[in-house]
Design a protein around this motif. Structure first.
Motif, PDB file in Angstrom:
ATOM      1  N   ALA A  24      58.406 -65.965 -53.533  1.00 12.05           N
ATOM      2  CA  ALA A  24      57.689 -66.155 -52.181  1.00 12.05           C
ATOM      3  C   ALA A  24      56.575 -65.243 -52.159  1.00 12.05           C
ATOM      4  O   ALA A  24      56.783 -64.158 -52.156  1.00 12.05           O
ATOM      5  N   THR A  25      55.321 -65.936 -51.973  1.00  8.47           N
ATOM      6  CA  THR A  25      54.298 -65.044 -51.520  1.00  8.47           C
ATOM      7  C   THR A  25      54.006 -65.080 -49.943  1.00  8.47           C
ATOM      8  O   THR A  25      53.892 -66.285 -49.407  1.00  8.47           O
ATOM      9  N   ILE A  26      53.564 -63.872 -49.545  1.00  9.04           N
ATOM     10  CA  ILE A  26      53.343 -63.910 -47.962  1.00  9.04           C
ATOM     11  C   ILE A  26      52.034 -63.224 -47.947  1.00  9.04           C
ATOM     12  O   ILE A  26      51.611 -62.143 -48.571  1.00  9.04           O
ATOM     13  N   ALA A  27      51.041 -63.780 -47.123  1.00 12.12           N
ATOM     14  CA  ALA A  27      49.880 -63.178 -46.599  1.00 12.12           C
ATOM     15  C   ALA A  27      49.485 -63.307 -45.224  1.00 12.12           C
ATOM     16  O   ALA A  27      50.112 -64.313 -44.460  1.00 12.12           O
ATOM     17  N   PHE A  28      48.931 -62.475 -44.778  1.00 23.17           N
ATOM     18  CA  PHE A  28      48.392 -62.319 -43.507  1.00 23.17           C
ATOM     19  C   PHE A  28      46.849 -62.399 -43.210  1.00 23.17           C
ATOM     20  O   PHE A  28      45.992 -62.018 -44.223  1.00 23.17           O
ATOM     21  N   TYR A  29      46.428 -63.173 -42.249  1.00 22.06           N
ATOM     22  CA  TYR A  29      45.187 -63.373 -41.705  1.00 22.06           C
ATOM     23  C   TYR A  29      44.961 -63.145 -40.453  1.00 22.06           C
ATOM     24  O   TYR A  29      46.008 -63.231 -39.623  1.00 22.06           O
ATOM     25  N   GLY A  30      43.547 -62.536 -40.100  1.00 24.41           N
ATOM     26  CA  GLY A  30      43.177 -62.472 -38.684  1.00 24.41           C
ATOM     27  C   GLY A  30      41.486 -62.463 -38.537  1.00 24.41           C
ATOM     28  O   GLY A  30      40.912 -62.658 -39.638  1.00 24.41           O
ATOM     29  N   ALA A  31      41.197 -62.395 -37.361  1.00 20.92           N
ATOM     30  CA  ALA A  31      39.772 -62.599 -37.052  1.00 20.92           C
ATOM     31  C   ALA A  31      38.905 -61.265 -37.661  1.00 20.92           C
ATOM     32  O   ALA A  31      37.812 -61.278 -37.676  1.00 20.92           O
ATOM     33  N   ASP A  32      39.802 -60.135 -37.678  1.00 18.57           N
ATOM     34  CA  ASP A  32      39.405 -58.843 -38.232  1.00 18.57           C
ATOM     35  C   ASP A  32      40.454 -58.414 -38.875  1.00 18.57           C
ATOM     36  O   ASP A  32      41.358 -58.806 -39.377  1.00 18.57           O
ATOM     37  N   ASN A  33      39.938 -57.014 -39.575  1.00 18.04           N
ATOM     38  CA  ASN A  33      40.949 -56.431 -40.521  1.00 18.04           C
ATOM     39  C   ASN A  33      42.155 -55.523 -39.507  1.00 18.04           C
ATOM     40  O   ASN A  33      42.888 -54.652 -40.158  1.00 18.04           O
ATOM     41  N   LYS A  34      42.115 -55.668 -38.295  1.00 20.41           N
ATOM     42  CA  LYS A  34      43.379 -54.941 -37.383  1.00 20.41           C
ATOM     43  C   LYS A  34      44.437 -55.891 -36.715  1.00 20.41           C
ATOM     44  O   LYS A  34      45.415 -55.356 -36.936  1.00 20.41           O
ATOM     45  N   HIS A  96      41.091 -69.139 -40.547  1.00 17.07           N
ATOM     46  CA  HIS A  96      40.564 -70.367 -40.467  1.00 17.07           C
ATOM     47  C   HIS A  96      40.310 -70.978 -41.929  1.00 17.07           C
ATOM     48  O   HIS A  96      40.063 -69.960 -42.818  1.00 17.07           O
ATOM     49  N   GLU A  97      40.394 -72.088 -42.263  1.00 15.95           N
ATOM     50  CA  GLU A  97      40.257 -72.604 -43.503  1.00 15.95           C
ATOM     51  C   GLU A  97      38.926 -73.223 -43.842  1.00 15.95           C
ATOM     52  O   GLU A  97      38.506 -74.316 -43.166  1.00 15.95           O
ATOM     53  N   GLU A  98      38.202 -72.689 -45.029  1.00 12.68           N
ATOM     54  CA  GLU A  98      37.128 -73.344 -45.435  1.00 12.68           C
ATOM     55  C   GLU A  98      37.224 -74.608 -45.806  1.00 12.68           C
ATOM     56  O   GLU A  98      38.256 -75.331 -46.485  1.00 12.68           O
ATOM     57  N   GLY A  99      36.318 -75.899 -45.477  1.00 10.55           N
ATOM     58  CA  GLY A  99      36.680 -77.291 -45.821  1.00 10.55           C
ATOM     59  C   GLY A  99      37.501 -77.744 -44.652  1.00 10.55           C
ATOM     60  O   GLY A  99      37.425 -78.874 -44.919  1.00 10.55           O
ATOM     61  N   ILE A 100      38.294 -77.225 -43.803  1.00 10.61           N
ATOM     62  CA  ILE A 100      39.007 -77.620 -42.805  1.00 10.61           C
ATOM     63  C   ILE A 100      38.638 -77.359 -41.448  1.00 10.61           C
ATOM     64  O   ILE A 100      38.211 -78.186 -40.696  1.00 10.61           O
ATOM     65  N   GLY A 105      31.523 -73.467 -48.237  1.00 11.93           N
ATOM     66  CA  GLY A 105      30.586 -72.673 -48.583  1.00 11.93           C
ATOM     67  C   GLY A 105      29.765 -71.834 -47.451  1.00 11.93           C
ATOM     68  O   GLY A 105      28.778 -71.120 -47.637  1.00 11.93           O
ATOM     69  N   ASP A 106      29.981 -72.174 -46.156  1.00 15.36           N
ATOM     70  CA  ASP A 106      29.724 -71.462 -45.025  1.00 15.36           C
ATOM     71  C   ASP A 106      30.759 -70.415 -44.778  1.00 15.36           C
ATOM     72  O   ASP A 106      31.830 -70.196 -45.366  1.00 15.36           O
ATOM     73  N   HIS A 107      30.287 -69.397 -43.881  1.00 17.59           N
ATOM     74  CA  HIS A 107      31.196 -68.488 -43.241  1.00 17.59           C
ATOM     75  C   HIS A 107      32.058 -69.093 -42.060  1.00 17.59           C
ATOM     76  O   HIS A 107      31.165 -69.870 -41.478  1.00 17.59           O
ATOM     77  N   CYS A 108      33.005 -68.644 -41.604  1.00 12.03           N
ATOM     78  CA  CYS A 108      33.632 -68.856 -40.277  1.00 12.03           C
ATOM     79  C   CYS A 108      32.948 -68.527 -39.001  1.00 12.03           C
ATOM     80  O   CYS A 108      32.656 -67.471 -38.931  1.00 12.03           O
TER      81      CYS A 108
END
Length: 126
Positions: A24-34, A96-100, A105-108
């Motif tokens: 099982a791989t677990i990853a966290f994502y957020g609008a910034d690094n906090k 947010h997911e690139e291409g979705i 190729g853009d930044h969010c």
């Protein structure tokens, strides 16, 4: 970071190291690094396999402190008989997911913190 019983249980499983497949791989994502607002858990059934199944959780507040979500993640790991849990507590980039959610190729446009930033080192590109 404060820990409840579910978070402690997840950390304990992750500290056991490599016990084989499924992983099982677990990853966290957020609008910034906090603040993490998205958690993705994927199961890798055997070496070389694509991660499947995969489940995503979202929260308006810090997801790493949500005992309810961590409880669901533990259930997902158990349902899929994962022997190993690989998790990094750092935030690995924009939720947010690139291409979705924005063009390839853009930044969010919603998460400007990550523009020009390496998501693994959190440093700006030169």
């Amino acid at each position: 970071m404060a820990q409840g019983k579910n978070r402690k249980a997840l950390n304990k499983i992750a500290r056991k190291g490599n016990k084989g497949f499924p992983i099982a791989t677990i990853a966290f994502y957020g609008a910034d690094n906090k603040t993490a607002t998205k958690l993705v858990c994927a199961i890798i059934p055997y070496e070389g396999a694509e991660p499947e199944p995969m489940r995503k959780w979202f929260s308006a507040i810090e997801i790493r402190k949500s005992e309810l979500i961590i409880k669901e993640v533990l259930a997902f790991i158990n349902e899929n008989d994962a022997q190993t849990v690989s998790m990094v507590d750092d935030i690995l980039g924009c939720p947010h997911e690139e291409g979705i959610d924005y063009p390839e190729g853009d930044h969010c446009p919603q998460c400007l913190y990550w523009k020009g930033r390496d998501r693994f080192t959190d440093s700006l590109w030169h």
